[in-house]
Design a protein around this motif. Structure first.
Motif, PDB file in Angstrom:
ATOM      1  N   PHE A  32       0.421  -0.978  -0.084  1.00  8.13           N
ATOM      2  CA  PHE A  32       0.030   0.475   0.302  1.00  8.13           C
ATOM      3  C   PHE A  32       0.538   0.898  -0.067  1.00  8.13           C
ATOM      4  O   PHE A  32       0.247   2.909  -0.438  1.00  8.13           O
ATOM      5  CB  PHE A  32      -1.203  -0.113   1.333  1.00  8.13           C
ATOM      6  CG  PHE A  32      -0.365   0.924   2.547  1.00  8.13           C
ATOM      7  CD1 PHE A  32      -0.255   1.498   2.572  1.00  8.13           C
ATOM      8  CD2 PHE A  32      -0.219  -0.595   3.440  1.00  8.13           C
ATOM      9  CE1 PHE A  32       0.335   2.318   4.050  1.00  8.13           C
ATOM     10  CE2 PHE A  32       0.128  -0.247   5.309  1.00  8.13           C
ATOM     11  CZ  PHE A  32       0.961   0.824   4.911  1.00  8.13           C
ATOM     12  N   ARG A  58       3.677   1.539  -1.669  1.00  8.31           N
ATOM     13  CA  ARG A  58       4.122   1.779  -3.376  1.00  8.31           C
ATOM     14  C   ARG A  58       2.738   2.665  -4.065  1.00  8.31           C
ATOM     15  O   ARG A  58       3.235   3.110  -4.283  1.00  8.31           O
ATOM     16  CB  ARG A  58       4.517   0.741  -3.730  1.00  8.31           C
ATOM     17  CG  ARG A  58       5.361   0.478  -5.540  1.00  8.31           C
ATOM     18  CD  ARG A  58       5.602  -0.798  -6.010  1.00  8.31           C
ATOM     19  NE  ARG A  58       5.619  -0.598  -6.733  1.00  8.31           N
ATOM     20  CZ  ARG A  58       5.097  -0.902  -7.998  1.00  8.31           C
ATOM     21  NH1 ARG A  58       3.800  -1.242  -7.783  1.00  8.31           N
ATOM     22  NH2 ARG A  58       5.258  -0.599  -9.393  1.00  8.31           N
ATOM     23  N   SER A  59       1.374   1.499  -4.085  1.00  7.58           N
ATOM     24  CA  SER A  59       0.672   1.961  -4.275  1.00  7.58           C
ATOM     25  C   SER A  59       0.424   3.716  -3.915  1.00  7.58           C
ATOM     26  O   SER A  59       0.032   4.525  -4.824  1.00  7.58           O
ATOM     27  CB  SER A  59      -0.424   1.717  -4.155  1.00  7.58           C
ATOM     28  OG  SER A  59      -0.169  -0.338  -4.791  1.00  7.58           O
ATOM     29  N   TYR A  85      -6.004   2.229  -0.633  1.00  7.00           N
ATOM     30  CA  TYR A  85      -5.110   1.072  -1.178  1.00  7.00           C
ATOM     31  C   TYR A  85      -4.455   0.253   0.482  1.00  7.00           C
ATOM     32  O   TYR A  85      -4.084  -0.584   0.362  1.00  7.00           O
ATOM     33  CB  TYR A  85      -3.690   1.667  -1.308  1.00  7.00           C
ATOM     34  CG  TYR A  85      -3.681   1.856  -3.513  1.00  7.00           C
ATOM     35  CD1 TYR A  85      -3.930   0.823  -3.611  1.00  7.00           C
ATOM     36  CD2 TYR A  85      -3.891   3.033  -3.113  1.00  7.00           C
ATOM     37  CE1 TYR A  85      -3.910   1.049  -5.234  1.00  7.00           C
ATOM     38  CE2 TYR A  85      -3.831   3.667  -4.780  1.00  7.00           C
ATOM     39  CZ  TYR A  85      -3.748   1.867  -5.902  1.00  7.00           C
ATOM     40  OH  TYR A  85      -3.675   2.725  -6.998  1.00  7.00           O
ATOM     41  N   ARG A 130      -5.211  -3.774  -0.223  1.00  7.32           N
ATOM     42  CA  ARG A 130      -4.173  -4.728   0.766  1.00  7.32           C
ATOM     43  C   ARG A 130      -4.479  -5.077   0.690  1.00  7.32           C
ATOM     44  O   ARG A 130      -4.326  -6.711   1.266  1.00  7.32           O
ATOM     45  CB  ARG A 130      -2.877  -3.897   0.606  1.00  7.32           C
ATOM     46  CG  ARG A 130      -2.242  -2.697  -0.707  1.00  7.32           C
ATOM     47  CD  ARG A 130      -1.432  -3.839  -1.965  1.00  7.32           C
ATOM     48  NE  ARG A 130      -1.023  -3.209  -2.770  1.00  7.32           N
ATOM     49  CZ  ARG A 130      -0.117  -3.553  -3.470  1.00  7.32           C
ATOM     50  NH1 ARG A 130       0.335  -5.014  -3.435  1.00  7.32           N
ATOM     51  NH2 ARG A 130       0.461  -2.998  -4.563  1.00  7.32           N
ATOM     52  N   TYR A 134      -5.213  -9.254  -8.682  1.00  9.90           N
ATOM     53  CA  TYR A 134      -4.210  -8.027  -8.108  1.00  9.90           C
ATOM     54  C   TYR A 134      -4.170  -6.912  -9.572  1.00  9.90           C
ATOM     55  O   TYR A 134      -4.358  -5.946  -9.232  1.00  9.90           O
ATOM     56  CB  TYR A 134      -3.470  -8.627  -8.327  1.00  9.90           C
ATOM     57  CG  TYR A 134      -2.438  -8.266  -7.833  1.00  9.90           C
ATOM     58  CD1 TYR A 134      -1.914  -7.640  -5.904  1.00  9.90           C
ATOM     59  CD2 TYR A 134      -0.420  -7.966  -8.393  1.00  9.90           C
ATOM     60  CE1 TYR A 134      -0.684  -6.149  -5.721  1.00  9.90           C
ATOM     61  CE2 TYR A 134       0.035  -7.110  -8.154  1.00  9.90           C
ATOM     62  CZ  TYR A 134       0.468  -6.303  -6.878  1.00  9.90           C
ATOM     63  OH  TYR A 134       1.044  -4.998  -6.938  1.00  9.90           O
ATOM     64  N   VAL A 176      -5.171  -3.383  -8.845  1.00  7.23           N
ATOM     65  CA  VAL A 176      -3.606  -2.871  -8.405  1.00  7.23           C
ATOM     66  C   VAL A 176      -3.330  -2.613  -9.692  1.00  7.23           C
ATOM     67  O   VAL A 176      -3.065  -1.065  -9.525  1.00  7.23           O
ATOM     68  CB  VAL A 176      -2.838  -3.113  -7.654  1.00  7.23           C
ATOM     69  CG1 VAL A 176      -1.522  -2.930  -7.075  1.00  7.23           C
ATOM     70  CG2 VAL A 176      -3.581  -3.743  -5.551  1.00  7.23           C
ATOM     71  N   GLU A 218      -2.491   1.839 -11.284  1.00  2.52           N
ATOM     72  CA  GLU A 218      -1.581   2.383 -11.558  1.00  2.52           C
ATOM     73  C   GLU A 218      -1.106   2.672 -12.779  1.00  2.52           C
ATOM     74  O   GLU A 218      -0.118   3.807 -12.711  1.00  2.52           O
ATOM     75  CB  GLU A 218      -0.503   1.038 -10.508  1.00  2.52           C
ATOM     76  CG  GLU A 218      -0.187   1.362  -9.640  1.00  2.52           C
ATOM     77  CD  GLU A 218       0.279   0.301  -8.771  1.00  2.52           C
ATOM     78  OE1 GLU A 218       1.580  -0.270  -8.822  1.00  2.52           O
ATOM     79  OE2 GLU A 218       0.773  -0.312  -7.427  1.00  2.52           O
TER      80      GLU A 218
END
Length: 306
Positions: A90, A92-93, A139, A143, A181, A185, A189
């Motif tokens: 989370f 990084r996101s 996020y 996650r 995913y 995610v 991104e």
């Protein structure tokens, strides 16, 4: 000891220490600035959250990976490993999301008055804190789904942990979770990356046109100094270019490593190094371009601690 292994160890250690010190220094600066002025500019607020997310990335990726290359392998097991991977995910996101928000907001800020974005500038600045909070909550929840799935699967089915991260290992996801995913995610991104590219291109065009318009004014006054807005935008452009370069390289390396039948630890270490470059370099680029630790700030800090 192999000279290449020693170099990797020193690089990881230096990168992690410098990244932590840089991000924590900027976070402290913004907290002091908020305490002094009781508010933050929208750009400063976004940057403070970006530094927070980057610090979490370094602490959850850089620190354990540094410990692993120095010989402390698989020191985390079970819940500790899953919790660390959850924080990595989370953070990084959120870092990608706040970078996108920073780039888009700055593009809206410097857009011409006749632009369609002009009416949305005030609204964007007003609700910037809500957008940042939404990123964190979204996020963390997304996650958490994968965190719970992996933890339950690892304990109930008692499966072999075949995803090795050197500092810990966990179970490999099945095809359904990988597809989920990618949808929850990877797709957002990728969308954020497209927005970053678009807003950065827009800023470059706006700055170039602005430079062409005022070129005769600067030449007549004998000054070539950029305006504060231009310097701030150029700073953000540098950050965005660093993000795109290292994020793209890290994504390519991760995809290549996933396709390999046998894990190559050299590629794994290089992938970790590239993924840490953006969160480690950001604070120093920001300090260099903005000179935030000005004399007035230092004087106020002395009064604050006296």
């Amino acid at each position: 000891m192999n000279i290449w292994n020693l170099e990797i160890r020193i690089i990881f250690l230096s990168q992690t220490i410098l990244g932590i010190l840089g991000n924590l220094s900027l976070m402290f600066y913004y907290l002091v600035l908020y305490y002094r002025e009781c508010t933050l500019k929208p750009t400063d607020l976004i940057l403070m959250h970006l530094m927070t997310a980057n610090a979490l990335v370094i602490l959850s990726v850089g620190v354990p990976q540094t410990m692993a290359v120095w010989g402390m392998k698989h020191f985390l097991k079970g819940f500790g490993c899953e919790l660390l991977l959850y924080i990595q995910g989370f953070a990084r996101s959120v870092s990608i999301g706040t970078t996108c928000l920073l780039s888009v907001f700055q593009a809206m800020t410097i857009s011409p008055r006749k632009s369609c974005w002009n009416d949305h500038k005030v609204k964007a600045a007003k609700y910037i804190d809500s957008h940042i909070s939404l990123l964190w909550v979204f996020y963390m929840l997304i996650r958490f789904i994968f965190f719970m799935y992996t933890f339950i699967k690892m304990n109930i089915k008692n499966m072999t942990r075949n995803r090795d991260f050197e500092y810990c290992s966990t179970v490999r996801w099945d095809e359904i979770i990988i597809s989920l995913y990618a949808a929850l995610v990877m797709c957002p991104e990728f969308f954020f990356t497209v927005l970053i590219t678009w807003s950065s291109t827009s800023m470059i065009i706006i700055l170039y046109r602005h430079k062409q318009r005022v070129q005769h004014i600067r030449s007549s006054h004998g000054s070539s100094r950029n305006s504060p807005e231009s310097r701030a935008t150029q700073n953000i452009l540098v950050l965005v270019c660093i993000f795109l370069a290292f994020y793209t390289l890290s994504t390519i390396l991760r995809g290549y490593i996933a396709l390999l039948n046998k894990q190559n630890w050299w590629l794994v270490n290089i992938s970790h190094l590239t993924s840490l470059c953006f969160p480690c370099f950001v604070p120093f680029v920001h300090m260099r371009h903005h000179s935030i630790f000005s004399i007035s700030s230092v004087v106020w800090l002395r009064k604050f601690f006296s």
